[in-house]
Write a protein that holds these residues in place. Structure first.
Motif, PDB file in Angstrom:
ATOM      1  N   ALA A  23       0.016  12.474   1.962  1.00 27.79           N
ATOM      2  CA  ALA A  23      -0.391  12.339   3.315  1.00 27.79           C
ATOM      3  C   ALA A  23      -1.122  10.960   3.507  1.00 27.79           C
ATOM      4  N   ALA A  24      -1.784  10.657   2.464  1.00 27.29           N
ATOM      5  CA  ALA A  24      -2.645   9.211   2.415  1.00 27.29           C
ATOM      6  C   ALA A  24      -1.631   8.169   2.254  1.00 27.29           C
ATOM      7  N   THR A  25      -0.466   8.403   1.599  1.00 30.49           N
ATOM      8  CA  THR A  25       0.467   7.311   2.027  1.00 30.49           C
ATOM      9  C   THR A  25       1.297   7.169   3.341  1.00 30.49           C
ATOM     10  N   CYS A  26       1.437   8.525   3.747  1.00 27.14           N
ATOM     11  CA  CYS A  26       2.053   8.242   5.122  1.00 27.14           C
ATOM     12  C   CYS A  26       1.015   7.720   6.364  1.00 27.14           C
ATOM     13  N   PHE A  27      -0.067   8.145   6.263  1.00 29.17           N
ATOM     14  CA  PHE A  27      -0.924   7.719   7.009  1.00 29.17           C
ATOM     15  C   PHE A  27      -2.198   7.081   6.373  1.00 29.17           C
ATOM     16  N   PRO A  28      -2.075   5.699   6.023  1.00 27.07           N
ATOM     17  CA  PRO A  28      -3.035   5.109   5.330  1.00 27.07           C
ATOM     18  C   PRO A  28      -4.245   4.893   5.942  1.00 27.07           C
ATOM     19  N   THR A  29      -4.479   5.088   7.283  1.00 26.44           N
ATOM     20  CA  THR A  29      -5.694   5.091   7.938  1.00 26.44           C
ATOM     21  C   THR A  29      -6.340   6.391   8.241  1.00 26.44           C
ATOM     22  N   SER A  30      -5.768   7.182   7.648  1.00 27.63           N
ATOM     23  CA  SER A  30      -6.409   8.476   7.718  1.00 27.63           C
ATOM     24  C   SER A  30      -7.445   9.107   6.929  1.00 27.63           C
ATOM     25  N   LEU A  51      -2.810  24.690  -8.838  1.00 31.29           N
ATOM     26  CA  LEU A  51      -3.187  24.627  -7.396  1.00 31.29           C
ATOM     27  C   LEU A  51      -3.809  23.391  -6.963  1.00 31.29           C
ATOM     28  N   ILE A  52      -4.823  22.947  -7.757  1.00 37.96           N
ATOM     29  CA  ILE A  52      -5.388  21.827  -7.521  1.00 37.96           C
ATOM     30  C   ILE A  52      -4.659  20.489  -7.550  1.00 37.96           C
ATOM     31  N   VAL A  53      -3.847  20.537  -8.638  1.00 33.77           N
ATOM     32  CA  VAL A  53      -3.078  19.314  -8.506  1.00 33.77           C
ATOM     33  C   VAL A  53      -1.957  19.204  -7.532  1.00 33.77           C
ATOM     34  N   PHE A  54      -1.506  20.520  -7.018  1.00 33.47           N
ATOM     35  CA  PHE A  54      -0.588  20.468  -5.904  1.00 33.47           C
ATOM     36  C   PHE A  54      -1.234  20.014  -4.860  1.00 33.47           C
ATOM     37  N   ILE A  55      -2.593  20.104  -4.291  1.00 30.76           N
ATOM     38  CA  ILE A  55      -3.382  19.910  -3.117  1.00 30.76           C
ATOM     39  C   ILE A  55      -3.443  18.285  -3.310  1.00 30.76           C
ATOM     40  N   SER A  56      -3.746  17.718  -4.784  1.00 31.96           N
ATOM     41  CA  SER A  56      -3.926  16.307  -4.770  1.00 31.96           C
ATOM     42  C   SER A  56      -2.609  15.645  -4.537  1.00 31.96           C
ATOM     43  N   PRO A  87      -9.493  11.791   6.939  1.00 33.49           N
ATOM     44  CA  PRO A  87      -9.388  13.069   6.155  1.00 33.49           C
ATOM     45  C   PRO A  87      -8.428  13.051   4.950  1.00 33.49           C
ATOM     46  N   ALA A  88      -7.273  12.560   4.998  1.00 34.55           N
ATOM     47  CA  ALA A  88      -6.333  12.479   3.957  1.00 34.55           C
ATOM     48  C   ALA A  88      -7.098  11.979   2.573  1.00 34.55           C
ATOM     49  N   ALA A  89      -7.704  10.828   2.873  1.00 35.29           N
ATOM     50  CA  ALA A  89      -8.342   9.993   1.682  1.00 35.29           C
ATOM     51  C   ALA A  89      -9.385  10.945   1.073  1.00 35.29           C
ATOM     52  N   LEU A  90     -10.080  11.704   2.027  1.00 33.86           N
ATOM     53  CA  LEU A  90     -11.378  12.285   1.812  1.00 33.86           C
ATOM     54  C   LEU A  90     -10.878  13.610   0.705  1.00 33.86           C
ATOM     55  N   VAL A  91      -9.840  14.340   1.261  1.00 32.91           N
ATOM     56  CA  VAL A  91      -9.255  15.570   0.701  1.00 32.91           C
ATOM     57  C   VAL A  91      -8.704  14.813  -0.748  1.00 32.91           C
ATOM     58  N   LEU A  92      -8.206  13.772  -0.680  1.00 30.98           N
ATOM     59  CA  LEU A  92      -7.576  13.327  -2.009  1.00 30.98           C
ATOM     60  C   LEU A  92      -8.653  12.981  -3.277  1.00 30.98           C
ATOM     61  N   SER A  93      -9.571  12.175  -2.733  1.00 34.84           N
ATOM     62  CA  SER A  93     -10.747  11.826  -3.569  1.00 34.84           C
ATOM     63  C   SER A  93     -11.477  13.384  -4.054  1.00 34.84           C
ATOM     64  N   ASN A  94     -11.507  14.118  -3.169  1.00 35.10           N
ATOM     65  CA  ASN A  94     -12.286  15.408  -3.458  1.00 35.10           C
ATOM     66  C   ASN A  94     -11.278  16.152  -4.584  1.00 35.10           C
ATOM     67  N   SER A  95     -10.311  16.248  -4.196  1.00 34.66           N
ATOM     68  CA  SER A  95      -9.322  17.027  -4.975  1.00 34.66           C
ATOM     69  C   SER A  95      -9.193  16.412  -6.454  1.00 34.66           C
ATOM     70  N   VAL A  96      -9.409  14.894  -6.523  1.00 33.56           N
ATOM     71  CA  VAL A  96      -9.437  14.462  -7.971  1.00 33.56           C
ATOM     72  C   VAL A  96     -10.551  14.701  -8.623  1.00 33.56           C
ATOM     73  N   VAL A  97     -11.810  14.488  -7.861  1.00 33.35           N
ATOM     74  CA  VAL A  97     -13.083  15.351  -8.516  1.00 33.35           C
ATOM     75  C   VAL A  97     -12.970  16.591  -8.861  1.00 33.35           C
ATOM     76  N   SER A 154       0.851  -1.184  -0.127  1.00 29.93           N
ATOM     77  CA  SER A 154      -0.013   0.140  -0.061  1.00 29.93           C
ATOM     78  C   SER A 154       0.808   1.184  -0.008  1.00 29.93           C
ATOM     79  N   GLY A 155       2.025   1.133   0.537  1.00 36.47           N
ATOM     80  CA  GLY A 155       2.774   2.252   0.522  1.00 36.47           C
ATOM     81  C   GLY A 155       3.604   2.401  -0.768  1.00 36.47           C
ATOM     82  N   VAL A 156       3.799   1.546  -1.511  1.00 37.65           N
ATOM     83  CA  VAL A 156       4.573   1.442  -2.836  1.00 37.65           C
ATOM     84  C   VAL A 156       3.302   2.284  -3.884  1.00 37.65           C
ATOM     85  N   ALA A 157       2.158   1.690  -3.656  1.00 37.14           N
ATOM     86  CA  ALA A 157       0.883   2.096  -4.529  1.00 37.14           C
ATOM     87  C   ALA A 157       0.649   3.488  -4.050  1.00 37.14           C
ATOM     88  N   GLY A 158       0.819   4.028  -2.920  1.00 37.17           N
ATOM     89  CA  GLY A 158       0.592   5.332  -2.434  1.00 37.17           C
ATOM     90  C   GLY A 158       1.860   6.094  -3.167  1.00 37.17           C
TER      91      GLY A 158
END
Length: 187
Positions: free
Chosen positions: A57-64, A46-51, A66-76, A8-12
């Motif tokens: 953050a989602a890679t460093c904290f895979p159970t977070s 700016l959006i891509v930088f947030i992504s 908020p990090a997953a939520l921000v990532l998915s929202n930034s991709v949308v 999961s770290g490699v994928a992240g």
């Protein structure tokens, strides 16, 4: 279990590298965009930088969550912003007042945008409109995310609380069944 965590770290890391490459390409692709087109591309960066930051953050904290939520929202948000840019920068009926779509003519060393504004006021108005569109799209995504989160939160039951018996809710009137004794029901 340990190998799954490493994978999961490699994928992240791979996901983060994709956003890093996208930011790199957008930065150098946008270097020759000026005016309103350059502003739209800057907002996209700016959006891509947030992504990118959310992917790290989602890679460093895979159970977070908020990090997953921000990532998915930034991709949308990226997808919505790409569509908005396509409409506003390439369709004449969506170009801001005082500006016009300019198609490339021949070869020129001039840095020209796809949208040329007739005056400084028109360009400032177009930039303000771009900022408003950015804010509206972001607000729409956040409102949608908030509504979905509230809907799901209503169904969530924390695991820490003991499960007690609850009265089932019915849509009809409550029917009381009297029990006189424990007699066997006969035919």
């Amino acid at each position: 279990m340990q190998s799954l965590h490493i994978l999961s770290g490699v994928a992240g890391f791979l996901v983060a590298s994709v956003f890093g490459q996208e930011l790199f390409l957008l930065h150098f692709h946008s270097a020759d965009h000026v005016g309103i087109e350059g502003h739209y591309h800057w907002l996209l960066q700016l959006i891509v930088f947030i992504s990118l930051m959310a992917a790290l953050a989602a890679t460093c904290f895979p159970t977070s969550f908020p990090a997953a939520l921000v990532l998915s929202n930034s991709v949308v948000f990226q997808g919505c912003w790409f569509m908005n840019m396509g409409l506003v920068l390439w369709l004449p009926q969506f170009v801001s007042a005082g500006c016009a779509v300019r198609l490339a003519e021949g070869t020129s060393d001039d840095m020209l945008g796809a949208v040329i504004c007739g005056s400084r006021e028109a360009e400032l108005r177009a930039r303000a409109l771009a900022n408003l569109q950015f804010s509206w799209i972001l607000a729409g995504i956040l409102i949608f995310t908030g509504c979905i989160s509230l809907k799901l939160a209503a169904k969530y039951r924390p695991r820490d609380f003991p499960v007690d018996y609850e009265q089932l809710q019915s849509k009809g009137p409550d029917v009381h069944i009297p029990m006189n004794s424990f007699q066997q029901a006969g035919p």
